[in-house]
Design a protein around this motif. Structure first.
Motif, mmCIF file in Angstrom:
data_model
loop_
_atom_site.group_PDB
_atom_site.id
_atom_site.type_symbol
_atom_site.label_atom_id
_atom_site.label_comp_id
_atom_site.label_asym_id
_atom_site.label_seq_id
_atom_site.Cartn_x
_atom_site.Cartn_y
_atom_site.Cartn_z
ATOM 1 N N LEU A 1 3.641 6.849 3.302
ATOM 2 C CA LEU A 1 3.407 5.714 4.205
ATOM 3 C C LEU A 1 1.916 5.368 4.309
ATOM 4 N N SER A 2 1.101 5.927 3.435
ATOM 5 C CA SER A 2 -0.355 5.660 3.434
ATOM 6 C C SER A 2 -0.980 5.948 4.784
ATOM 7 N N LEU B 1 2.518 5.589 -6.263
ATOM 8 C CA LEU B 1 2.971 6.633 -7.176
ATOM 9 C C LEU B 1 3.821 7.680 -6.458
ATOM 10 N N GLY B 2 3.526 7.905 -5.189
ATOM 11 C CA GLY B 2 4.294 8.884 -4.416
ATOM 12 C C GLY B 2 5.780 8.564 -4.398
ATOM 13 N N ASN B 3 6.102 7.283 -4.253
ATOM 14 C CA ASN B 3 7.518 6.887 -4.245
ATOM 15 C C ASN B 3 8.162 7.129 -5.595
ATOM 16 N N SER C 1 0.834 -1.195 0.000
ATOM 17 C CA SER C 1 0.000 0.000 0.000
ATOM 18 C C SER C 1 0.874 1.252 0.000
ATOM 19 N N ALA C 2 1.885 1.214 0.832
ATOM 20 C CA ALA C 2 2.746 2.397 0.968
ATOM 21 C C ALA C 2 3.514 2.687 -0.323
ATOM 22 N N LEU D 1 -6.719 1.001 -0.710
ATOM 23 C CA LEU D 1 -7.728 2.048 -0.516
ATOM 24 C C LEU D 1 -9.136 1.478 -0.627
ATOM 25 N N SER E 1 -1.611 -0.127 -4.258
ATOM 26 C CA SER E 1 -2.078 0.986 -3.424
ATOM 27 C C SER E 1 -3.581 1.160 -3.576
ATOM 28 N N TYR F 1 -7.495 7.971 -8.122
ATOM 29 C CA TYR F 1 -6.286 7.144 -8.206
ATOM 30 C C TYR F 1 -6.476 6.078 -9.300
HETATM 31 N N1 PHE Z 1 1.505 5.514 -0.294
HETATM 32 C C1 PHE Z 1 0.944 5.732 -1.559
HETATM 33 C C2 PHE Z 1 1.933 6.315 -2.532
HETATM 34 O O1 PHE Z 1 3.044 6.557 -2.199
HETATM 35 C C3 PHE Z 1 -0.176 6.654 -1.392
HETATM 36 C C4 PHE Z 1 -1.435 6.015 -1.638
HETATM 37 C C5 PHE Z 1 -1.771 4.838 -1.032
HETATM 38 C C6 PHE Z 1 -2.246 6.605 -2.489
HETATM 39 C C7 PHE Z 1 -2.905 4.256 -1.305
HETATM 40 C C8 PHE Z 1 -3.389 6.017 -2.781
HETATM 41 C C9 PHE Z 1 -3.671 4.834 -2.211
HETATM 42 O O2 PHE Z 1 1.571 6.533 -3.671
#
Ligand code: PHE
Length: 478
Positions: A241-242, A25-27, A21-22, A346, A342, A102
């Protein structure tokens, strides 16, 4: 939900699910950008410090609340103290607002994956040579009348198929397939990139700490800039880190009492940060090389978000000639898995809340949610095209949902959670859960201090800075 609550088959399955989950796309599309723009190794050091302090505190809190109550966010808070049930409601609305947009982004990824698969296997470039190089493809895709909607639906249905199979048979098993592939792809691409002649300068640019992020153009140390960098890193860490999305509460509620929360959280942090770090190695040196070759200033070439992923990187891949098709294919497969795992988490937070609240069967709740998510996602899917003229506070649908959840709702829910645990139930509630079945929780005093004082303070500063940025008040955030 009828019967006994579902559970992970072991602590590793839980760690993998939470890490899946963590890692999203953010990473991939924000961490490398922030690191490149704000001090390289210096930013990474600040980020790491935040992960092991603030990130640790928030994640332990959410998981403990979930495991203690055996409920998902909608009902968990109210079960501890009725008056605080509103935080659970807010915490459930967040995944409900994020999942639809998302999934639209997941749909875009599907399109690019298809395009690179065609290119690699048949040599046909469905994006068109000229367009692939100019970035017009992306503009055309998101404003097309049907494509963003169609690909988004496909993505939602794929996630629904996993959710309906349940915690062990669906989420756990799909992670066992997707996560190792994701990790290998990321590692393979990073190794490939660092061995390309000419990328060494880019690697130095990424890793060597520089003081740009804390000093004025004339080289003097600036406390305000340091504060901005810390807030930028806080926002990134929080999203990555969600946290405050209801996910960790939901996943924590499936955790066995015999597993150590502290140890699991440390492992999740390591996985998430490692992938963010590898993503930087995979992306920054090639973008740097591309900037040098095309004579673009590096800071300009190094952008974040969809612009980086769907416009800049395809141009970079084109630089590699025939090999570019395979690189693009591997890259977008990795992105797809990161986004899918991820999105699944959600989606599960929404489905689980519905099951707990209305005592529904998983199948019914999944079908209902899929319908609702499809409906809501149509706004984001069509918001750049057919419905482009409709704006919410001057933003297109997708941007608005993104801003409102990330910058406003999530910090509020996190602050409320810290105040609730720190000042109303007392940190003891979480500490005792972490010590259930004789497990060790070695940082009790540190945790209490963080949850009562530092975490709410930092999160309030984050909220203020994000809102100021949205209102166009400059100088408050990076
Ligand atoms: N942790 C996720 C990321 O880095 C963030 C996220 C998690 C966004 C779950 C949506 C759903 O992208």
């Amino acid at each position: 939900m009828s019967g006994k609550r579902a559970s992970w088959s072991g602590s590793l399955a839980f760690v993998l699910a939470a890490a899946a989950s963590a890692i999203g796309l953010g990473n991939l599309w924000r961490f490398p950008y922030l690191a490149a723009q704000y001090g390289g190794g210096m930013f990474i050091a600040i980020y790491l410090a935040l992960v092991v302090t603030l990130g640790f505190t928030l994640m332990v809190t959410e998981i403990a609340v979930g495991r203690k109550t055996q409920q998902s966010p909608l009902t968990a808070y109210a079960l501890i103290q009725r008056r605080w049930g509103f935080v659970g409601l807010l915490g459930t609305l967040i995944p409900l607002f994020i999942t639809p947009y998302y999934c639209v982004i997941g749909g875009w990824v599907l399109y690019y994956l298809k395009a690179y698969a065609c290119m690699a296997f048949t040599g046909v470039n469905i994006m068109g040579e000229a367009a692939a190089n100019s970035g017009e493809v992306f503009g055309a895709l998101i404003s097309a009348p049907f494509a963003p909607f169609g690909y988004g639906m496909l993505f939602i249905l794929a996630c629904a198929a996993v959710i309906v199979l349940g915690v062990k048979n669906g989420i756990e098993k799909s992670n066992l397939v997707m996560m190792p592939i994701l990790f290998l792809m990321a590692l393979g691409l990073a190794v490939y990139v660092v061995t390309i002649p000419g990328t060494f300068d880019g690697i130095k640019y990424y890793l060597i700490p520089n003081l740009d992020c804390v000093s004025t153009p004339d080289g003097r140390f600036s406390l305000a800039l340091l504060a901005k960098t810390v807030l930028g890193a806080t926002g990134q860490m929080f999203y990555s880190l969600s946290l405050a999305m209801g996910i960790m509460i939901t996943y924590g509620s499936y955790m066995k009492k015999t597993d150590s929360i502290e140890r699991c959280v440390r492992r999740i942090e390591v996985f998430d940060t490692l992938i963010a770090f590898i993503a930087g190695l995979m992306i920054i040196p090639v973008v740097y090389l591309f900037a040098v070759k095309t004579g673009t200033p590096v800071k300009e070439a190094m952008n974040a978000g969809p612009g980086l992923m769907f416009v800049t990187l395809p141009k970079v891949f084109a630089m590699f000639g025939a090999a570019g098709a395979w690189i693009g294919l591997a890259f977008f497969l990795l992105v797809l898995f990161a986004a899918a795992t991820s999105a699944i988490s959600l989606y599960e937070a929404c489905v689980s809340s519905l099951c707990d609240f209305l005592k529904l069967e998983r199948k019914t709740a999944t079908t209902f949610m899929a319908t609702l998510i499809m409906f809501l996602s149509s706004f984001s899917a069509l918001g750049y095209g057919a419905w482009g003229h409709i704006k919410l506070f001057g933003m297109q649908f997708l941007d608005f949902f993104d801003f409102f959840t990330n910058s406003v709702m999530m910090p509020i829910v996190a602050i409320a959670t810290c105040v609730f645990i720190g000042w109303f139930t007392g940190p003891r509630l979480v500490i005792e859960e972490c010590e259930a079945e004789g497990a060790k929780f070695r940082v009790k005093r540190f945790y209490s201090f963080m949850v009562k004082y530092l975490a709410p303070l930092l999160l309030t500063a984050l909220l203020v800075s994000e809102v100021c940025r949205a209102l166009g008040i400059k100088g408050w955030s990076i």
